[in-house]
Design a protein around this motif. Structure first.
Motif, mmCIF file in Angstrom:
data_model
loop_
_atom_site.group_PDB
_atom_site.id
_atom_site.type_symbol
_atom_site.label_atom_id
_atom_site.label_comp_id
_atom_site.label_asym_id
_atom_site.label_seq_id
_atom_site.Cartn_x
_atom_site.Cartn_y
_atom_site.Cartn_z
ATOM 1 N N ARG A 113 1.047 -1.196 0.053
ATOM 2 C CA ARG A 113 0.118 0.180 0.019
ATOM 3 C C ARG A 113 0.831 1.103 -0.014
ATOM 4 O O ARG A 113 1.747 1.276 0.745
ATOM 5 C CB ARG A 113 -1.005 0.113 1.214
ATOM 6 C CG ARG A 113 -1.883 1.235 1.248
ATOM 7 C CD ARG A 113 -2.864 1.095 2.307
ATOM 8 N NE ARG A 113 -3.700 2.321 2.555
ATOM 9 C CZ ARG A 113 -3.312 3.464 2.998
ATOM 10 N NH1 ARG A 113 -2.104 3.658 3.767
ATOM 11 N NH2 ARG A 113 -4.284 4.335 3.195
ATOM 12 N N LYS A 127 -1.806 -0.972 -3.538
ATOM 13 C CA LYS A 127 -2.986 -0.276 -3.286
ATOM 14 C C LYS A 127 -2.724 1.189 -2.927
ATOM 15 O O LYS A 127 -1.829 1.728 -2.310
ATOM 16 C CB LYS A 127 -3.971 -0.776 -2.217
ATOM 17 C CG LYS A 127 -4.886 -0.149 -1.759
ATOM 18 C CD LYS A 127 -5.698 -0.853 -0.547
ATOM 19 C CE LYS A 127 -7.006 -0.276 -0.319
ATOM 20 N NZ LYS A 127 -7.892 -0.851 0.602
ATOM 21 N N GLU A 162 -4.783 5.076 -2.706
ATOM 22 C CA GLU A 162 -6.203 5.698 -2.644
ATOM 23 C C GLU A 162 -6.238 6.837 -3.874
ATOM 24 O O GLU A 162 -5.304 7.183 -4.357
ATOM 25 C CB GLU A 162 -6.181 6.627 -1.264
ATOM 26 C CG GLU A 162 -6.553 5.764 -0.145
ATOM 27 C CD GLU A 162 -7.438 4.758 -0.028
ATOM 28 O OE1 GLU A 162 -8.482 5.081 -0.545
ATOM 29 O OE2 GLU A 162 -7.396 3.614 0.527
ATOM 30 N N ARG A 163 -7.488 7.062 -4.307
ATOM 31 C CA ARG A 163 -7.712 7.871 -5.545
ATOM 32 C C ARG A 163 -7.073 9.057 -5.305
ATOM 33 O O ARG A 163 -6.584 9.622 -6.203
ATOM 34 C CB ARG A 163 -9.234 7.812 -5.576
ATOM 35 C CG ARG A 163 -9.533 8.997 -6.997
ATOM 36 C CD ARG A 163 -10.982 9.104 -7.348
ATOM 37 N NE ARG A 163 -11.204 9.841 -8.252
ATOM 38 C CZ ARG A 163 -11.101 11.237 -8.491
ATOM 39 N NH1 ARG A 163 -10.681 11.734 -7.275
ATOM 40 N NH2 ARG A 163 -11.243 11.679 -9.467
ATOM 41 N N GLY A 183 -7.867 0.139 -5.053
ATOM 42 C CA GLY A 183 -8.289 1.441 -4.331
ATOM 43 C C GLY A 183 -8.860 2.362 -5.157
ATOM 44 O O GLY A 183 -9.628 3.291 -4.699
#
Length: 199
Positions: A122, A147, A149-150, A173
């Motif tokens: 991540r 992963k 986050e946008r 994600g």
């Protein structure tokens, strides 16, 4: 024999015993400080002090590919060693430990840095912000299988406007929506197969 640069590949060495150390001593010791590329086998297990030793003897390093696992101490050894590699152009890492410090030191010391590969489970927001704010001139960014986050990808895209290649294949994600596609419109190679929302 006259040579300007030398490469050291340790793809075939993954032992934690003295074999790796002996090979490093032999290859780098004979390079007369001209090593420009070092590629470790993903399963290599480095000992404390080896990266610092390499940094002292390989001031012209341009490419460093690190193993999949490094201890906490060695990760920060990498961060500190970056200051000695003024010519560093490319780095591949597989740990977030010390990565913000590494990026900060790259930003301050490595004016020709162009390529970053980060293979971790991540990408956290702090690292995304560090990439976007401190590495605005990088040309290639590889975040495969990580992963993210946008909102963190948006931070990177807005900050790294010189990107020519971005690889986010199989990144969990986020999905490539209109905003992301618009931000990535100037990227020559945008690999995003398997790029999607969810776990």
């Amino acid at each position: 024999m006259n040579c300007q640069f030398t490469s050291v590949s340790l793809d075939h060495i993954n032992d934690a015993d003295d074999v790796l150390d002996a090979f490093l001593q032999f290859a780098i010791g004979r390079s007369h400080g001209l090593v420009s590329h070092i590629v470790f086998h993903p399963k290599s297990r480095l000992k404390q002090g080896q990266i610092a030793w390499i940094a002292q003897r390989c001031p012209s390093l341009k490419l460093l590919v690190l193993p999949s696992y490094l201890s906490y101490v060695i990760n920060f050894e990498v961060s500190d060693s970056i200051c000695k590699w003024k010519d560093l152009e490319a780095l591949q890492v597989a740990s977030l430990i010390g990565l913000k410090k590494t990026i900060a030191n790259i930003s301050k010391n490595c004016q020709n840095f162009k390529h970053l590969s980060v293979y971790v489970p991540r990408i956290d927001g702090d690292v995304a912000l560090a990439i976007g704010s401190q590495l605005p001139k990088i040309k290639t960014l590889d975040l495969q299988f990580s992963k993210i986050e946008r909102s963190d990808l948006v931070v990177i895209l807005k900050g790294c406007q010189k990107l020519e290649q971005l690889d986010v294949r199989e990144c969990k994600g986020v999905a490539y929506d209109d905003e992301i596609l618009n931000l990535a419109r100037s990227i020559r190679v945008f690999r995003h197969e398997g790029f999607y929302f969810g776990e």
